[in-house]
Enzyme design. Structure first.
Site, PDB file in Angstrom:
ATOM      1  N   ASN A 155       4.720   2.308  -1.174  1.00 59.36           N
ATOM      2  CA  ASN A 155       3.653   2.857  -0.330  1.00 59.36           C
ATOM      3  C   ASN A 155       3.930   4.285   0.154  1.00 59.36           C
ATOM      4  O   ASN A 155       3.006   5.084   0.304  1.00 59.36           O
ATOM      5  CB  ASN A 155       3.369   1.925   0.857  1.00 59.36           C
ATOM      6  CG  ASN A 155       4.556   1.724   1.755  1.00 59.36           C
ATOM      7  OD1 ASN A 155       5.702   1.657   1.306  1.00 59.36           O
ATOM      8  ND2 ASN A 155       4.309   1.608   3.054  1.00 59.36           N
ATOM      9  N   GLY A 185      10.642  -3.040   2.154  1.00 64.65           N
ATOM     10  CA  GLY A 185       9.590  -3.770   1.450  1.00 64.65           C
ATOM     11  C   GLY A 185       9.087  -4.932   2.268  1.00 64.65           C
ATOM     12  O   GLY A 185       9.171  -4.937   3.501  1.00 64.65           O
ATOM     13  N   SER A 186       8.590  -5.938   1.590  1.00 63.41           N
ATOM     14  CA  SER A 186       7.982  -7.085   2.266  1.00 63.41           C
ATOM     15  C   SER A 186       9.042  -8.037   2.815  1.00 63.41           C
ATOM     16  O   SER A 186      10.188  -8.068   2.345  1.00 63.41           O
ATOM     17  CB  SER A 186       7.071  -7.841   1.296  1.00 63.41           C
ATOM     18  OG  SER A 186       7.855  -8.501   0.309  1.00 63.41           O
ATOM     19  N   GLU A 195      14.289  -3.127   6.028  1.00 67.77           N
ATOM     20  CA  GLU A 195      13.132  -2.510   6.682  1.00 67.77           C
ATOM     21  C   GLU A 195      11.895  -3.215   6.134  1.00 67.77           C
ATOM     22  O   GLU A 195      11.464  -2.959   5.008  1.00 67.77           O
ATOM     23  CB  GLU A 195      13.083  -1.005   6.383  1.00 67.77           C
ATOM     24  CG  GLU A 195      14.252  -0.221   6.955  1.00 67.77           C
ATOM     25  CD  GLU A 195      14.275  -0.190   8.466  1.00 67.77           C
ATOM     26  OE1 GLU A 195      13.251  -0.550   9.088  1.00 67.77           O
ATOM     27  OE2 GLU A 195      15.297   0.187   9.044  1.00 67.77           O
ATOM     28  N   CYS A 254       3.500   0.287   6.607  1.00 68.91           N
ATOM     29  CA  CYS A 254       4.121  -0.874   7.259  1.00 68.91           C
ATOM     30  C   CYS A 254       3.992  -0.835   8.773  1.00 68.91           C
ATOM     31  O   CYS A 254       4.053  -1.877   9.428  1.00 68.91           O
ATOM     32  CB  CYS A 254       5.582  -1.002   6.849  1.00 68.91           C
ATOM     33  SG  CYS A 254       6.601   0.421   7.327  1.00 68.91           S
ATOM     34  N   GLU A 277       0.315 -10.066   7.032  1.00 69.05           N
ATOM     35  CA  GLU A 277       0.133  -8.619   7.115  1.00 69.05           C
ATOM     36  C   GLU A 277      -0.930  -8.177   6.107  1.00 69.05           C
ATOM     37  O   GLU A 277      -0.888  -8.564   4.938  1.00 69.05           O
ATOM     38  CB  GLU A 277       1.456  -7.920   6.814  1.00 69.05           C
ATOM     39  CG  GLU A 277       1.424  -6.423   7.007  1.00 69.05           C
ATOM     40  CD  GLU A 277       2.776  -5.776   6.731  1.00 69.05           C
ATOM     41  OE1 GLU A 277       2.888  -4.558   6.958  1.00 69.05           O
ATOM     42  OE2 GLU A 277       3.705  -6.479   6.280  1.00 69.05           O
TER      43      GLU A 277
END
Length: 442
Positions: free
Chosen positions: A99, A172-173, A194, A228, A318
């Site tokens: 992203n 990431g996720s 993160e 995020c 999310e």
């Protein structure tokens, strides 16, 4: 070549990296536009300029960060001098997301190199143009044994995770973060994760609503909501819901015009898979504004949703896209019940002029970081640590916090040899009463 201990070499290498990034600024803009039509302004503001600023800050301060820190010695060890040494971990794996593929590749890499580590970077395969450029800049800057970018899909990342590393940094996720954590646990490898979360944005009736609307629209729809730390949903006091919705609509039109699809300032969804996931979340009868989509263009317009069902698909995870559900509350018990449905978020935002309300929110809720009367911008201050808590991540970085993340803090006590106080040695005899008295002083 010893990459880890020569602070001058680290500094010169990062200066070379800064030079090469400055040379490639136009290429960075072109690559991100090619990957998902990211506007040039957003690329410069949220990608290249942040990396350039971080590089300059790190180059300026890294010598002082790396210097051994003297701390006050304990009288129990008199006479001694005590120090903390910053020691590189060694071989570091950095896995970066799609992203913000330029910024989130280079920020941890810069910190790891400044701390003296060697780095293997795995950029995202979902942004091929940007990842190729990142790899090119790395080849132009670093010795291959020092820093290298490894391109490829998720199977390459899985193979890398099977290897033994001294540190792993993943962005990431949450779902993939758990896979990374499990792989790291096999070798007891320290990690920073993160991740993300369902970030609430609370707007109470005392807020400056026009300003709140402008800052919410900017923070939410920048990068087409694929951020995020973007507000994931609004929790709005019932008294001001209608007025805020009207202001949000006006700000959306001010930012992107009556047809956001034609706006040069609105990005696209990263791929068709994500586009299909997002459009499936929208229930048409709840749309307050927007909702238009074009699959061939991976376009989804900025969309406001009147959300009254906390069990809806939109509210279960999310969103990570340009969809903004609006929920309401009447009192702080309503806020507690809504926020209590979710894990600790990466970010929390509050718009209010009520200082006591602000204090209660900050005291009662745990989150990675956030803003009062703004969104997203806390990320831009390199003097603030950035990271999650609980399911939204572990560890932190930015500025000195990044240097410290990639440094083992080695404690060293240097004891004088000109005197030796013998009370600690056996035979202990009647020393017990004396040691008890001494310990009572500390």
């Amino acid at each position: 070549m010893h990459f880890s201990h020569d602070i001058r070499f680290r500094k010169e290498t990062l200066q070379k990296l800064l030079h090469n990034i400055l040379l490639h600024q136009a290429d960075i803009v072109e690559a991100l536009h090619k990957d998902f039509r990211k506007p040039a302004f957003e690329t410069i503001m949220s990608e290249s300029s942040i990396v350039i600023s971080d590089l300059k800050h790190t180059i300026k301060n890294m010598e002082s960060w790396a210097r051994p820190k003297k701390v006050r010695a304990s009288l129990l060890n008199f006479p001694s001098r005590d120090y903390i040494y910053s020691e590189p971990y060694g071989k570091v794996l950095v896995i970066s997301p799609w992203n913000y593929p330029f910024q989130l590749s280079f920020l941890p890499l810069i910190a790891a190199v400044a701390a003296g580590n060697s780095v293997v970077l795995k950029p995202s395969e979902l942004t091929p143009a940007t990842s190729a450029l990142v790899s090119k800049i790395i080849r132009e800057t670093f010795d291959v044994k020092h820093v290298v970018a490894v391109l490829g899909d998720a199977t390459i990342a899985a193979d890398l995770l099977k290897k033994k590393w001294d540190y792993i940094f993943f962005t990431g996720s949450t779902a993939v973060g758990k896979i990374v954590a499990k792989a790291a646990a096999e070798n007891l490898t320290p990690i920073t994760l993160e991740l993300g979360g369902k970030n609430p944005c609370i707007v109470d009736h005392t807020a400056n609503l026009k300003l709140a609307a402008r800052r919410i629209v900017w923070g939410k729809f920048m990068n087409a909501g694929q951020t995020c730390i973007a507000p994931d949903y609004l929790l709005v006091h019932t008294k001001i819901k209608g007025k805020l919705i009207a202001l949000l609509q006006a700000e959306m039109e001010q930012a992107y015009g009556g047809n956001p699809e034609a706006s040069p300032d609105f990005a696209r969804i990263i791929n068709s898979g994500h586009w299909k996931r997002l459009t499936a979340l929208i229930e048409p009868y709840k749309i307050l504004y927007g909702g238009q989509s074009v699959e061939a263009e991976r376009y989804l317009s900025p969309t406001l949703i009147d959300e009254f069902n906390v069990e809806s698909a939109l509210m279960k995870g999310e969103i990570f896209g340009p969809i903004l559900p609006i929920l309401t509350y009447e009192n702080e018990d309503d806020i507690r019940r809504t926020l209590g449905r979710y894990e600790k978020p990466l970010s929390l935002y509050l718009f209010t002029e009520n200082k006591e309300f602000e204090k209660r929110i900050l005291r009662h809720y745990s989150f990675g970081g956030g803003c009062i009367n703004d969104t997203v911008v806390h990320f831009s201050n390199k003097r603030l640590p950035f990271g999650g808590v609980g399911q939204s991540g572990m560890g932190m970085y930015h500025g000195k916090y990044g240097f410290d993340t990639f440094s083992h803090k080695k404690s060293v006590l240097k004891k004088a040899s000109w005197i030796d106080i013998t009370i600690r040695y056996a035979p202990y005899g009647k020393k017990l009463k004396w040691i008890k008295r001494i310990m009572e002083w500390f």
